[in-house]
Design a protein around this motif. Structure first.
Motif, PDB file in Angstrom:
ATOM      1  N   SER A   4      -2.842   1.940 -10.154  1.00  0.00           N
ATOM      2  CA  SER A   4      -2.784   0.901  -9.111  1.00  0.00           C
ATOM      3  C   SER A   4      -2.651  -0.487  -9.733  1.00  0.00           C
ATOM      4  O   SER A   4      -1.842  -1.306  -9.299  1.00  0.00           O
ATOM      5  CB  SER A   4      -4.040   0.980  -8.243  1.00  0.00           C
ATOM      6  OG  SER A   4      -4.012   0.006  -7.237  1.00  0.00           O
ATOM      7  N   LYS A  46       0.842  -1.193   0.000  1.00  0.00           N
ATOM      8  CA  LYS A  46       0.000   0.000   0.000  1.00  0.00           C
ATOM      9  C   LYS A  46       0.878   1.244   0.000  1.00  0.00           C
ATOM     10  O   LYS A  46       1.959   1.245   0.582  1.00  0.00           O
ATOM     11  CB  LYS A  46      -0.910   0.022   1.233  1.00  0.00           C
ATOM     12  CG  LYS A  46      -2.038  -0.995   1.204  1.00  0.00           C
ATOM     13  CD  LYS A  46      -2.928  -0.832   2.422  1.00  0.00           C
ATOM     14  CE  LYS A  46      -4.093  -1.818   2.391  1.00  0.00           C
ATOM     15  NZ  LYS A  46      -4.980  -1.656   3.561  1.00  0.00           N
ATOM     16  N   TRP A  62       0.114  -2.145  -6.705  1.00  0.00           N
ATOM     17  CA  TRP A  62       0.017  -1.615  -5.342  1.00  0.00           C
ATOM     18  C   TRP A  62      -1.318  -0.899  -5.159  1.00  0.00           C
ATOM     19  O   TRP A  62      -1.876  -0.361  -6.113  1.00  0.00           O
ATOM     20  CB  TRP A  62       1.141  -0.616  -5.067  1.00  0.00           C
ATOM     21  CG  TRP A  62       2.468  -1.239  -4.740  1.00  0.00           C
ATOM     22  CD1 TRP A  62       3.148  -2.147  -5.500  1.00  0.00           C
ATOM     23  CD2 TRP A  62       3.282  -0.988  -3.590  1.00  0.00           C
ATOM     24  NE1 TRP A  62       4.332  -2.488  -4.899  1.00  0.00           N
ATOM     25  CE2 TRP A  62       4.447  -1.782  -3.710  1.00  0.00           C
ATOM     26  CE3 TRP A  62       3.164  -0.173  -2.475  1.00  0.00           C
ATOM     27  CZ2 TRP A  62       5.462  -1.783  -2.767  1.00  0.00           C
ATOM     28  CZ3 TRP A  62       4.181  -0.167  -1.531  1.00  0.00           C
ATOM     29  CH2 TRP A  62       5.309  -0.967  -1.669  1.00  0.00           C
ATOM     30  N   GLU A  63      -1.803  -0.872  -3.904  1.00  0.00           N
ATOM     31  CA  GLU A  63      -2.998  -0.099  -3.586  1.00  0.00           C
ATOM     32  C   GLU A  63      -2.569   1.336  -3.305  1.00  0.00           C
ATOM     33  O   GLU A  63      -1.708   1.583  -2.452  1.00  0.00           O
ATOM     34  CB  GLU A  63      -3.689  -0.689  -2.350  1.00  0.00           C
ATOM     35  CG  GLU A  63      -5.017  -0.015  -2.016  1.00  0.00           C
ATOM     36  CD  GLU A  63      -5.681  -0.602  -0.788  1.00  0.00           C
ATOM     37  OE1 GLU A  63      -6.358   0.156  -0.076  1.00  0.00           O
ATOM     38  OE2 GLU A  63      -5.498  -1.814  -0.532  1.00  0.00           O
TER      39      GLU A  63
END
Length: 409
Positions: free
Chosen positions: A299, A274, A304-305
């Motif tokens: 994203s 994240k 990845w967030e």
């Protein structure tokens, strides 16, 4: 007839791609069945038919002895025709299936043939028909009958009526293959496509990396005056394409992926994959994009967030966090004070009861309660004479109890 049959078989092999040996074996099998119907064959006898590969002459053998009484000319004419037609159909299905099975994941070209319940049937240059199902169509694209079309070959399924060829115009790999066709550096392996995220008809992000320091990966994909990427945009009917430079440094990669927005700060949580991305107020709409499109595609691209925040929101969150911590500490202190108060109250309650009097045993307490004296106030009110009536309490003890009770009361 013999030479003519061989000529037909060879012509079919050239035009349809069906092996000559497959057709000859099929004709031999059919002639064998036809010959058995016209001769008297015993159960224990062996019988076979051969078609000479060079001369085209047909011979039959019973127990390895040639049979000359069969007129193969008349039988062969009708039998061979039926078998060849049937075998051609079967073999064509296999040839088509094998050809397109080996091309799954590639781009194929064709023309729009017809429309069926929202699906588009594509004529693949006369070889076969492909189907562009509704879910694999971009909502912004419209096609007309006879129009040229390119699509990604998604899957080939073998069915009784032949190969079903599934095509796609929405798959991310369509964009990748278009770049391979337009950019020689990608086709040759100098520039590598690392990742693609796509919202068909709207926008695509593609990250690229150059294995050669002298070759600019983004520049190679854009082309002279943007010609290369423009050709792909035109093929995708105006879909926007962001070419992102891949970077091993995840912070730089995130910044590139969120372009054209400018990033001020990035906080990473590598365990949860994240990232909290801080931008200026005027960059927030750019970073998020229309309906969250930019951040969503970025994203997906990097895996990845991403959580986009402005500096003002970050400061508010920090203040809120501090306030919550202070409130939490205050609540703990309040709880501690309340507990202390309860303990004091409980102690006072014990002292105000008969149990709080020093030197008073359980039997005497029980005798006092039997006499209707349950508290210190009632004990004082009973007086010395009243207490002396209780079993086990004399004059001196009564006076002492009253004196002690007045102190605690």
């Amino acid at each position: 007839m013999s030479q003519e049959l061989l000529a037909i078989i060879e012509q079919i092999e050239r035009e349809k791609g069906i092996k000559k040996e497959v057709l000859i074996e099929a004709v031999e099998s059919a002639l064998l069945s036809a010959a058995k119907r016209v001769i008297d064959l015993k159960p224990d006898e062996e019988f076979r038919v051969e078609l000479d590969r060079n001369s085209g002459k047909i011979r039959a053998y019973r127990n390895e002895e040639e049979v000359t009484s069969i007129d193969f000319g008349r039988i062969a004419a009708s039998t061979a025709r039926q078998v060849i037609i049937q075998k051609m159909r079967e073999a064509e299905k296999d040839v088509i299936f094998n050809e397109f099975q080996g091309r799954v994941g590639e781009i194929v070209s064709g023309t729009v043939y017809r429309f069926e319940k929202g699906n588009i049937v594509i004529d693949l240059l006369g070889k076969a028909e492909g189907i562009l199902v509704k879910r694999e169509q971009s909502h912004k694209e419209e096609f007309k009958q006879g129009q040229r079309i390119r699509a990604l070959l998604l899957d080939v399924k073998k069915e009784s009526r032949g190969a079903q060829i599934i095509l796609s115009r929405t798959h991310p790999n369509l964009v990748k293959k278009l770049f391979e066709l337009e950019v020689p550096e990608i086709y040759e392996g100098i520039v590598e496509v690392k990742s693609i995220s796509r919202q068909a008809g709207e926008r695509t992000k593609i990250s690229v990396y150059s294995k050669n320091d002298k070759v600019d990966s983004v520049g190679a994909c854009v082309g002279m005056r943007g010609n290369r990427v423009r050709n792909i945009v035109n093929e995708l009917y105006g879909e926007k394409i962001d070419i992102v430079r891949f970077n091993e440094d995840i912070r730089e990669y995130i910044k590139n992926a969120l372009s054209p927005a400018k990033v001020s700060e990035i906080k990473l949580d590598k365990e949860k994959l994240k990232a909290e991305v801080i931008v200026e107020d005027d960059q927030l709409s750019l970073a998020i994009g229309k309906h969250g499109q930019n951040v969503r595609l970025a994203s997906r691209l990097i895996g990845w967030e991403l959580d986009i925040r402005t500096k003002a929101v970050q400061e508010q969150d920090q203040e809120k966090e501090k306030a919550e911590k202070a409130l939490s500490l205050g609540e703990e202190e309040t709880v501690t004070v309340e507990k202390a108060k309860k303990k004091t109250k409980k102690a006072k309650k014990v002292l105000a009861s008969l149990e709080g009097l020093p030197g008073l045993g359980e039997k005497t307490i029980g005798a006092l309660k039997d006499a209707g004296i349950n508290s210190l106030a009632e004990l004082v009110d009973a007086g010395q004479e009243g207490l002396m009536k209780v079993k086990g309490i004399g004059e001196k003890k009564a006076a002492k109890l009253i004196a002690d009770a007045k102190k605690l009361k």
